[in-house]
Design an enzyme around this catalytic site. Sequence first.
Site, PDB file in Angstrom:
ATOM      1  N   TYR A  47     -12.416  -3.657  11.902  1.00  0.00           N
ATOM      2  CA  TYR A  47     -11.101  -3.008  11.865  1.00  0.00           C
ATOM      3  C   TYR A  47     -10.311  -3.311  13.154  1.00  0.00           C
ATOM      4  CZ  TYR A  47      -7.740   0.808  11.076  1.00  0.00           C
ATOM      5  OH  TYR A  47      -6.597   1.538  10.867  1.00  0.00           O
ATOM      6  N   ASP A  91      -3.060  -7.361  -5.034  1.00  0.00           N
ATOM      7  CA  ASP A  91      -4.046  -7.374  -3.945  1.00  0.00           C
ATOM      8  C   ASP A  91      -3.497  -8.241  -2.814  1.00  0.00           C
ATOM      9  OD1 ASP A  91      -6.236  -7.746  -2.275  1.00  0.00           O
ATOM     10  OD2 ASP A  91      -7.661  -7.754  -3.937  1.00  0.00           O
ATOM     11  N   VAL A  92      -3.278  -7.641  -1.655  1.00  0.00           N
ATOM     12  CA  VAL A  92      -2.647  -8.393  -0.559  1.00  0.00           C
ATOM     13  C   VAL A  92      -3.520  -9.554  -0.074  1.00  0.00           C
ATOM     14  CG1 VAL A  92      -1.284  -6.403   0.245  1.00  0.00           C
ATOM     15  CG2 VAL A  92      -3.518  -6.873   1.292  1.00  0.00           C
ATOM     16  N   ASN A 119       1.730  -2.267   5.391  1.00  0.00           N
ATOM     17  CA  ASN A 119       0.980  -1.036   5.634  1.00  0.00           C
ATOM     18  C   ASN A 119      -0.424  -1.047   5.018  1.00  0.00           C
ATOM     19  OD1 ASN A 119       0.661   2.105   5.794  1.00  0.00           O
ATOM     20  ND2 ASN A 119       0.514   1.600   3.616  1.00  0.00           N
ATOM     21  N   LYS A 164      -6.764  -5.360  13.485  1.00  0.00           N
ATOM     22  CA  LYS A 164      -5.534  -4.738  13.994  1.00  0.00           C
ATOM     23  C   LYS A 164      -5.054  -5.419  15.280  1.00  0.00           C
ATOM     24  CE  LYS A 164      -5.064  -1.591  10.745  1.00  0.00           C
ATOM     25  NZ  LYS A 164      -3.931  -1.582   9.823  1.00  0.00           N
ATOM     26  N   ILE A 177      -4.234   9.943  11.871  1.00  0.00           N
ATOM     27  CA  ILE A 177      -3.180  10.505  11.013  1.00  0.00           C
ATOM     28  C   ILE A 177      -3.837  11.165   9.810  1.00  0.00           C
ATOM     29  CG2 ILE A 177      -1.122   9.961   9.639  1.00  0.00           C
ATOM     30  CD1 ILE A 177      -0.734   9.384  12.643  1.00  0.00           C
ATOM     31  N   SER A 180      -2.827  -0.169  14.675  1.00  0.00           N
ATOM     32  CA  SER A 180      -3.627   1.032  14.948  1.00  0.00           C
ATOM     33  C   SER A 180      -3.893   1.092  16.442  1.00  0.00           C
ATOM     34  CB  SER A 180      -4.965   0.940  14.211  1.00  0.00           C
ATOM     35  OG  SER A 180      -5.878   1.882  14.724  1.00  0.00           O
ATOM     36  N   SER A 232       1.185   3.485  -2.308  1.00  0.00           N
ATOM     37  CA  SER A 232       0.806   4.523  -3.276  1.00  0.00           C
ATOM     38  C   SER A 232       0.187   5.762  -2.660  1.00  0.00           C
ATOM     39  CB  SER A 232      -0.150   3.923  -4.312  1.00  0.00           C
ATOM     40  OG  SER A 232      -1.346   3.516  -3.681  1.00  0.00           O
ATOM     41  N   GLY A 237       0.830  -1.216   0.000  1.00  0.00           N
ATOM     42  CA  GLY A 237       0.000   0.000   0.000  1.00  0.00           C
ATOM     43  C   GLY A 237       0.854   1.252   0.000  1.00  0.00           C
TER      44      GLY A 237
HETATM   45  P1  NAI Z   1      -4.650   5.085   2.418  1.00  0.00           P
HETATM   46  O1  NAI Z   1      -6.044   4.695   2.006  1.00  0.00           O
HETATM   47  O2  NAI Z   1      -4.154   6.445   2.107  1.00  0.00           O
HETATM   48  O3  NAI Z   1      -3.640   4.019   1.795  1.00  0.00           O
HETATM   49  C1  NAI Z   1      -3.921   2.667   1.807  1.00  0.00           C
HETATM   50  C2  NAI Z   1      -2.966   1.968   0.867  1.00  0.00           C
HETATM   51  O4  NAI Z   1      -3.245   0.564   0.942  1.00  0.00           O
HETATM   52  C3  NAI Z   1      -3.159   2.368  -0.603  1.00  0.00           C
HETATM   53  O5  NAI Z   1      -1.904   2.358  -1.228  1.00  0.00           O
HETATM   54  C4  NAI Z   1      -4.014   1.234  -1.152  1.00  0.00           C
HETATM   55  O6  NAI Z   1      -3.835   1.036  -2.561  1.00  0.00           O
HETATM   56  C5  NAI Z   1      -3.478   0.075  -0.360  1.00  0.00           C
HETATM   57  N1  NAI Z   1      -4.408  -1.048  -0.283  1.00  0.00           N
HETATM   58  C6  NAI Z   1      -5.663  -1.086   0.224  1.00  0.00           C
HETATM   59  N2  NAI Z   1      -6.180  -2.313   0.066  1.00  0.00           N
HETATM   60  C7  NAI Z   1      -5.229  -3.068  -0.530  1.00  0.00           C
HETATM   61  C8  NAI Z   1      -5.164  -4.396  -0.992  1.00  0.00           C
HETATM   62  N3  NAI Z   1      -6.192  -5.242  -0.821  1.00  0.00           N
HETATM   63  N4  NAI Z   1      -4.043  -4.806  -1.611  1.00  0.00           N
HETATM   64  C9  NAI Z   1      -2.999  -3.974  -1.803  1.00  0.00           C
HETATM   65  N5  NAI Z   1      -2.990  -2.707  -1.387  1.00  0.00           N
HETATM   66  C10 NAI Z   1      -4.104  -2.261  -0.762  1.00  0.00           C
HETATM   67  O7  NAI Z   1      -4.593   4.747   3.977  1.00  0.00           O
HETATM   68  P2  NAI Z   1      -3.664   5.304   5.166  1.00  0.00           P
HETATM   69  O8  NAI Z   1      -4.494   6.187   5.993  1.00  0.00           O
HETATM   70  O9  NAI Z   1      -2.367   5.769   4.672  1.00  0.00           O
HETATM   71  O10 NAI Z   1      -3.472   3.955   6.006  1.00  0.00           O
HETATM   72  C11 NAI Z   1      -2.349   3.122   5.864  1.00  0.00           C
HETATM   73  C12 NAI Z   1      -2.321   2.133   7.021  1.00  0.00           C
HETATM   74  O11 NAI Z   1      -2.272   2.837   8.247  1.00  0.00           O
HETATM   75  C13 NAI Z   1      -3.546   1.224   7.083  1.00  0.00           C
HETATM   76  O12 NAI Z   1      -3.150  -0.063   7.483  1.00  0.00           O
HETATM   77  C14 NAI Z   1      -4.388   1.871   8.161  1.00  0.00           C
HETATM   78  O13 NAI Z   1      -5.257   0.957   8.780  1.00  0.00           O
HETATM   79  C15 NAI Z   1      -3.303   2.365   9.100  1.00  0.00           C
HETATM   80  N6  NAI Z   1      -3.740   3.426   9.983  1.00  0.00           N
HETATM   81  C16 NAI Z   1      -4.123   4.647   9.479  1.00  0.00           C
HETATM   82  C17 NAI Z   1      -4.545   5.642  10.337  1.00  0.00           C
HETATM   83  C18 NAI Z   1      -4.971   6.985   9.851  1.00  0.00           C
HETATM   84  O14 NAI Z   1      -5.444   7.757  10.687  1.00  0.00           O
HETATM   85  N7  NAI Z   1      -4.817   7.324   8.603  1.00  0.00           N
HETATM   86  C19 NAI Z   1      -4.605   5.407  11.798  1.00  0.00           C
HETATM   87  C20 NAI Z   1      -4.159   4.109  12.209  1.00  0.00           C
HETATM   88  C21 NAI Z   1      -3.738   3.157  11.313  1.00  0.00           C
END
Ligand code: NAI
Length: 276
Positions: A183, A91-92, A118, A187, A216, A170, A38, A36
């Site tokens: 979720y 796709d993970v 991630n 986690k 975040i 998380s 991107s 993830g």
């Molecule tokens: P985001 O939506 O900006 O990025 C998610 C990334 O994961 C993207 O690159 C997407 O293409 C990829 N992705 C989603 N499903 C996928 C799949 N099945 N296969 C391959 N890639 C996949 O999300 P964000 O906010 O950057 O979150 C990243 C990580 O941080 C996640 O695990 C999220 O649960 C965790 N997190 C985020 C928080 C926040 O406040 N933004 C808080 C706590 C944890």
Amino acid sequence: MHGAVEALLDEVGAETEPRTLFDAANLRGQIAIVTGGSSGIGRAVALELAECGVHVAFCFLDTGAQARLDAQAVARELREMEVRTYFRACDVRDSADVKSFVGEVQEELGGVHILVNNAGVGRDGALWRMGDHEWEAVVRTNLDGAFFFIRSVAPFMRAQEYGKIVNVASVHGIRAEFGIANYASSKAGLIGLTQSAAVELGPRNVNVNAVAPGFIRTTRLTESVPSEILDRARESAPLGRLGDPQDVAGVVLFLCSESARHITGVVIPVDGGYLL
Ligand code: NAI
């Protein structure tokens, strides 16, 4: 006797040699996989690693033209930092594709030293109304996906007796909130997976840790979480602010570095004190 004293002095000298707290140079030339990568936190981690001279492979979920453009943009940013990169949609949740992806990274970049799990999604809703799809989409991405990647890199990391794995969990894997049973379970499971992998891979010098971000500021968060909840989160954290992706990336980088070589199986909250 003389030799023994000299050997002792050498040892003492080695022990008292001051070491820099964080030596980014020790990562130069290593190869990382960021799932993830991107957008959001994954993008920040990829760029932070590249800043230290790490070659970065990343995958993303192909949800359409915008997702592909986002991935291409990150790849461009990485190349501009003069590191090598490999990326494609993977796709993970698809264990066979994860295995292929890891093999391709090894072929294209020449190995794997660092894995950052991630990729993650949320599909919120009260648990008594939650459909099978919402449950499965989240648990399979956030937990199964990390397992598939760890299982695929483990043989190589064990063989080379070196590896750093960081799972992005998380605060909600530690503290419950309404409407995120899927979720939170994924986690919390990821934290269990972190500890199990740390126990099983530690004997071969592979460190496995997790970070637990609080709220975040990423597009996903600001688009999907109502502003009242974000205001409440900001107020309830002692530091009084939301985090930035770089706040998480810095801690991931630390866990990948030799400064953290004696840390394994832990979960570091990156939450401005939200969990206190
Ligand atoms: P985001 O939506 O900006 O990025 C998610 C990334 O994961 C993207 O690159 C997407 O293409 C990829 N992705 C989603 N499903 C996928 C799949 N099945 N296969 C391959 N890639 C996949 O999300 P964000 O906010 O950057 O979150 C990243 C990580 O941080 C996640 O695990 C999220 O649960 C965790 N997190 C985020 C928080 C926040 O406040 N933004 C808080 C706590 C944890």
